[in-house]
Design a protein around this motif. Structure first.
Motif, PDB file in Angstrom:
ATOM      1  N   LEU A  32      31.919  30.240  35.453  1.00  0.00           N
ATOM      2  CA  LEU A  32      33.110  30.597  36.228  1.00  0.00           C
ATOM      3  C   LEU A  32      33.364  32.094  36.248  1.00  0.00           C
ATOM      4  CD1 LEU A  32      35.781  27.933  35.150  1.00  0.00           C
ATOM      5  CD2 LEU A  32      34.136  27.811  37.038  1.00  0.00           C
ATOM      6  N   SER A  33      33.981  32.520  37.354  1.00  0.00           N
ATOM      7  CA  SER A  33      34.565  33.859  37.456  1.00  0.00           C
ATOM      8  C   SER A  33      36.004  33.781  36.971  1.00  0.00           C
ATOM      9  CB  SER A  33      34.618  34.315  38.917  1.00  0.00           C
ATOM     10  OG  SER A  33      33.355  34.553  39.429  1.00  0.00           O
ATOM     11  N   ALA A  34      36.656  34.930  36.937  1.00  0.00           N
ATOM     12  CA  ALA A  34      38.087  34.991  36.671  1.00  0.00           C
ATOM     13  C   ALA A  34      38.837  34.577  37.940  1.00  0.00           C
ATOM     14  CB  ALA A  34      38.469  36.408  36.284  1.00  0.00           C
ATOM     15  N   MET A  35      40.114  34.215  37.795  1.00  0.00           N
ATOM     16  CA  MET A  35      40.926  33.912  38.968  1.00  0.00           C
ATOM     17  C   MET A  35      40.911  35.115  39.922  1.00  0.00           C
ATOM     18  SD  MET A  35      44.345  32.165  37.404  1.00  0.00           S
ATOM     19  CE  MET A  35      44.322  30.602  36.521  1.00  0.00           C
ATOM     20  N   GLU A  88      42.261  38.803  39.334  1.00  0.00           N
ATOM     21  CA  GLU A  88      42.545  39.037  37.920  1.00  0.00           C
ATOM     22  C   GLU A  88      41.757  40.227  37.353  1.00  0.00           C
ATOM     23  OE1 GLU A  88      44.792  38.238  36.042  1.00  0.00           O
ATOM     24  OE2 GLU A  88      44.089  38.477  33.981  1.00  0.00           O
ATOM     25  N   THR A  89      40.483  40.321  37.697  1.00  0.00           N
ATOM     26  CA  THR A  89      39.685  41.432  37.173  1.00  0.00           C
ATOM     27  C   THR A  89      40.233  42.765  37.700  1.00  0.00           C
ATOM     28  OG1 THR A  89      37.824  39.905  37.175  1.00  0.00           O
ATOM     29  CG2 THR A  89      37.310  42.214  36.780  1.00  0.00           C
ATOM     30  N   ASP A  90      40.635  42.766  38.967  1.00  0.00           N
ATOM     31  CA  ASP A  90      41.262  43.979  39.532  1.00  0.00           C
ATOM     32  C   ASP A  90      42.518  44.348  38.762  1.00  0.00           C
ATOM     33  OD1 ASP A  90      39.429  44.335  41.563  1.00  0.00           O
ATOM     34  OD2 ASP A  90      40.522  43.068  42.977  1.00  0.00           O
ATOM     35  N   GLY A  92      39.474  37.740  31.853  1.00  0.00           N
ATOM     36  CA  GLY A  92      39.843  36.848  32.962  1.00  0.00           C
ATOM     37  C   GLY A  92      39.038  35.563  32.942  1.00  0.00           C
ATOM     38  N   GLU A  93      37.778  35.664  32.565  1.00  0.00           N
ATOM     39  CA  GLU A  93      36.892  34.501  32.544  1.00  0.00           C
ATOM     40  C   GLU A  93      37.234  33.556  31.391  1.00  0.00           C
ATOM     41  OE1 GLU A  93      35.951  37.399  33.732  1.00  0.00           O
ATOM     42  OE2 GLU A  93      34.871  36.908  35.573  1.00  0.00           O
ATOM     43  N   GLN A  94      37.789  34.106  30.326  1.00  0.00           N
ATOM     44  CA  GLN A  94      38.161  33.260  29.186  1.00  0.00           C
ATOM     45  C   GLN A  94      39.273  32.281  29.596  1.00  0.00           C
ATOM     46  OE1 GLN A  94      38.670  35.385  25.534  1.00  0.00           O
ATOM     47  NE2 GLN A  94      39.434  33.624  24.408  1.00  0.00           N
ATOM     48  N   GLY A 143      31.377  33.611  33.059  1.00  0.00           N
ATOM     49  CA  GLY A 143      30.450  34.505  33.748  1.00  0.00           C
ATOM     50  C   GLY A 143      30.789  35.946  33.441  1.00  0.00           C
ATOM     51  N   PHE A 144      29.929  36.845  33.900  1.00  0.00           N
ATOM     52  CA  PHE A 144      30.251  38.277  33.937  1.00  0.00           C
ATOM     53  C   PHE A 144      30.125  38.968  32.577  1.00  0.00           C
ATOM     54  CE2 PHE A 144      34.097  41.354  34.484  1.00  0.00           C
ATOM     55  CZ  PHE A 144      33.368  42.314  35.165  1.00  0.00           C
ATOM     56  N   GLN A 145      29.993  38.200  31.482  1.00  0.00           N
ATOM     57  CA  GLN A 145      30.037  38.841  30.167  1.00  0.00           C
ATOM     58  C   GLN A 145      28.841  38.523  29.297  1.00  0.00           C
ATOM     59  OE1 GLN A 145      32.591  36.429  27.205  1.00  0.00           O
ATOM     60  NE2 GLN A 145      33.836  36.518  29.047  1.00  0.00           N
ATOM     61  N   GLY A 185      28.878  44.207  35.562  1.00  0.00           N
ATOM     62  CA  GLY A 185      29.138  44.830  36.867  1.00  0.00           C
ATOM     63  C   GLY A 185      29.900  43.869  37.752  1.00  0.00           C
ATOM     64  N   ARG A 186      30.721  44.416  38.661  1.00  0.00           N
ATOM     65  CA  ARG A 186      31.565  43.583  39.502  1.00  0.00           C
ATOM     66  C   ARG A 186      30.734  42.547  40.256  1.00  0.00           C
ATOM     67  NH1 ARG A 186      36.743  44.966  40.357  1.00  0.00           N
ATOM     68  NH2 ARG A 186      36.897  42.703  40.524  1.00  0.00           N
ATOM     69  N   GLY A 187      31.242  41.338  40.309  1.00  0.00           N
ATOM     70  CA  GLY A 187      30.501  40.261  40.960  1.00  0.00           C
ATOM     71  C   GLY A 187      29.410  39.679  40.078  1.00  0.00           C
ATOM     72  N   GLY A 188      29.402  40.082  38.796  1.00  0.00           N
ATOM     73  CA  GLY A 188      28.284  39.748  37.922  1.00  0.00           C
ATOM     74  C   GLY A 188      28.164  38.300  37.485  1.00  0.00           C
ATOM     75  N   SER A 189      29.161  37.462  37.775  1.00  0.00           N
ATOM     76  CA  SER A 189      29.000  36.078  37.309  1.00  0.00           C
ATOM     77  C   SER A 189      27.926  35.315  38.090  1.00  0.00           C
ATOM     78  CB  SER A 189      30.324  35.315  37.269  1.00  0.00           C
ATOM     79  OG  SER A 189      31.150  35.681  38.282  1.00  0.00           O
ATOM     80  N   ASP A 190      27.597  35.785  39.291  1.00  0.00           N
ATOM     81  CA  ASP A 190      26.428  35.202  39.980  1.00  0.00           C
ATOM     82  C   ASP A 190      25.192  35.396  39.100  1.00  0.00           C
ATOM     83  OD1 ASP A 190      28.044  34.812  42.178  1.00  0.00           O
ATOM     84  OD2 ASP A 190      27.335  36.588  43.249  1.00  0.00           O
TER      85      ASP A 190
HETATM   86  N1  ASP Z   1      35.382  38.571  37.636  1.00  0.00           N
HETATM   87  C1  ASP Z   1      34.345  39.525  37.875  1.00  0.00           C
HETATM   88  C2  ASP Z   1      34.669  40.367  39.100  1.00  0.00           C
HETATM   89  O1  ASP Z   1      35.709  40.183  39.711  1.00  0.00           O
HETATM   90  C3  ASP Z   1      33.000  38.893  37.987  1.00  0.00           C
HETATM   91  C4  ASP Z   1      32.799  37.983  39.171  1.00  0.00           C
HETATM   92  O2  ASP Z   1      33.753  37.543  39.788  1.00  0.00           O
HETATM   93  O3  ASP Z   1      31.639  37.673  39.481  1.00  0.00           O
HETATM   94  O4  ASP Z   1      33.927  41.221  39.454  1.00  0.00           O
END
Ligand code: ASP
Ligand code: MG
Length: 407
Positions: free
Chosen positions: A40-43, A46-48, A73-75, A135-137, A149-154
């Motif tokens: 999962l990503s954060a809501m 939330e990361t912003d 956020g992912e927690q 994700g992301f961590q 890095g942003r978008g890293g949960s992919d």
């Molecule tokens: N939460 C992180 C972000 O906003 C990672 C992700 O969403 O993939 O960049």
């Protein structure tokens, strides 16, 4: 029985209701007989929000603390999903990066995964659990929390799929697949049934936001089939996979744009060895990524050197470049942050001629000036004034007839 990794992005887990929707999808997969690992990503947002807090706390926040903060956020989402799955009668367990472990290098804010220990996940899968991973961590050698890095949960999802040798990695997002261009810009955009890893990689690097570029690199390297799907519908989605004969029939598969570009020109640079090194070494040392670079043939031993960086880096880059320019005796430095990069991408380009000419003619007909050009085997990019972004995307989409299915 197979193993499926499913990743849900921020909009798919934006509130409790949507997390519950994710729970139902996950259960459906589990009930069909497969083991499921969810990332999962954060809501959404939330990361912003966390980044904003960090910037209020310190102008230049300490990177170690920064990553520990923005990974939280992912927690929230993984624990909520695990609770819901339990409430609905399923064994479920959430894991943070350091609990698994997802080992990364020490590059805070853009760490790379180096190793994933799959033992804990496998043990839990054996017990019939649904696994929910943040994700992301990740975690570095010294147990510091890192982010990818942003978008890293992919990337977390694909890396887990590779490490677990999953049958498929499904990336659920708010669009139902990969399109020939951004449907928000052009309503003739068409969803692709499949796309090759290389094309997807170029698209992601050229500005298409649907997948994190590193995730595609990993998918290609480990041959993980990736499905991009919507979490809000049951539509088919797009399969990212190995190149095949069908794909080569399409000269161009997509048009992308990237408005996150700024152009820096160093004027009247003396043409002698060591100049480019002097200009670009400080940028590299400050982790500033340089995208396109052009240097003209010199006249009277003086030349102009132009390159692009991400807009967020332009302030820092211009300070570094101005400093270097003084050193090497260049006349001045000109910054233009109202540019965009427009790219056409397709594996079929390799075997078709005239693709570049057609792109340039199409832009010229609209009076769009091309300021920079760069090419790879399967991509041609042009830097143009940002105000032409939409127009350029539409006319190129028309010129290469992307609204039509060819194979
Ligand atoms: N939460 C992180 C972000 O906003 C990672 C992700 O969403 O993939 O960049
Ligand atoms: Mg994303």
């Amino acid at each position: 029985m197979g193993l499926v990794v499913q990743k849900y992005g921020g909009t798919s887990v934006a509130d409790l209701e949507r997390i519950e929707n994710v729970a139902r999808r996950v259960i459906k997969e589990k009930e069909s007989g497969n083991d499921v690992v969810v990332v999962l990503s954060a809501m959404a947002g939330e990361t912003d929000r966390l980044i904003n807090l960090a910037q209020q706390a310190a102008a230049d926040p300490d990177p170690r603390e920064y990553d520990a903060l923005i990974s939280t956020g992912e927690q929230v989402t993984v624990t909520l999903l695990a609770m819901m799955l339990k409430r609905l009668g399923y064994r479920a367990r959430s894991f943070l990066g350091h609990q698994i472990k997802i080992n990364t290098d020490r590059a805070f804010k853009k760490a790379r995964i180096v190793k994933i220990d799959t033992r804990k996940i496998r043990e839990e899968l054996k017990k019939g659990a649904i696994i929910v991973v943040a994700g992301f961590q990740g975690v570095d050698e010294e147990n510091n929390i890192t982010t990818l890095g942003r978008g890293g949960s992919d990337t977390s999802a694909v890396a887990l799929a590779a490490a677990l040798k999953a049958d498929v990695c499904e990336i659920y997002t708010d669009v139902d697949g990969v399109y020939t261009t951004d449907p928000n810009i052009y309503d003739k955009a068409r969803r692709l049934d499949k796309i090759s890893y290389d094309e997807m990689l170029e698209m992601a690097r050229a500005g298409a936001k649907v997948l994190h570029p590193r995730s595609v690199e990993l998918a290609k390297k480990f041959e993980v089939p990736v499905y991009v799907k919507s979490s809000f519908s049951d539509a088919n989605g797009t399969l990212v996979t190995k190149e095949d004969k069908d794909m080569e029939k399409e000269v161009v598969s997509g048009v992308t744009y990237d408005r996150d570009q700024a152009k820096i020109t160093v004027v009247n640079v003396p043409d002698r060895p060591g100049i480019a090194a002097r200009l670009f070494t400080p940028l590299a040392e400050h982790n500033i990524m340089v995208d396109m670079i052009i240097q003209n043939a010199s006249v009277d031993s003086l030349t102009d050197l132009t390159f692009t960086v991400s807009r967020k880096d332009v302030k820092q880059a211009s300070i570094l470049v101005q400093d270097a320019a003084k050193d090497i005796g260049a006349a001045n430095v000109v910054i233009d942050d109202s540019v965009a990069k427009i790219s056409i991408i397709g594996v079929g380009m390799v075997s078709h001629s005239g693709v570049a000419a057609k792109m340039f003619t199409t832009l010229a007909k609209e009076g769009i000036n091309i300021e920079m050009i760069s090419t790879s085997e399967i991509k041609i990019s042009c830097v143009v004034k940002a105000k032409y972004t939409e127009l350029a995307v539409m006319v190129l989409h028309d010129a290469f007839e992307l609204e039509k299915q060819k194979s």
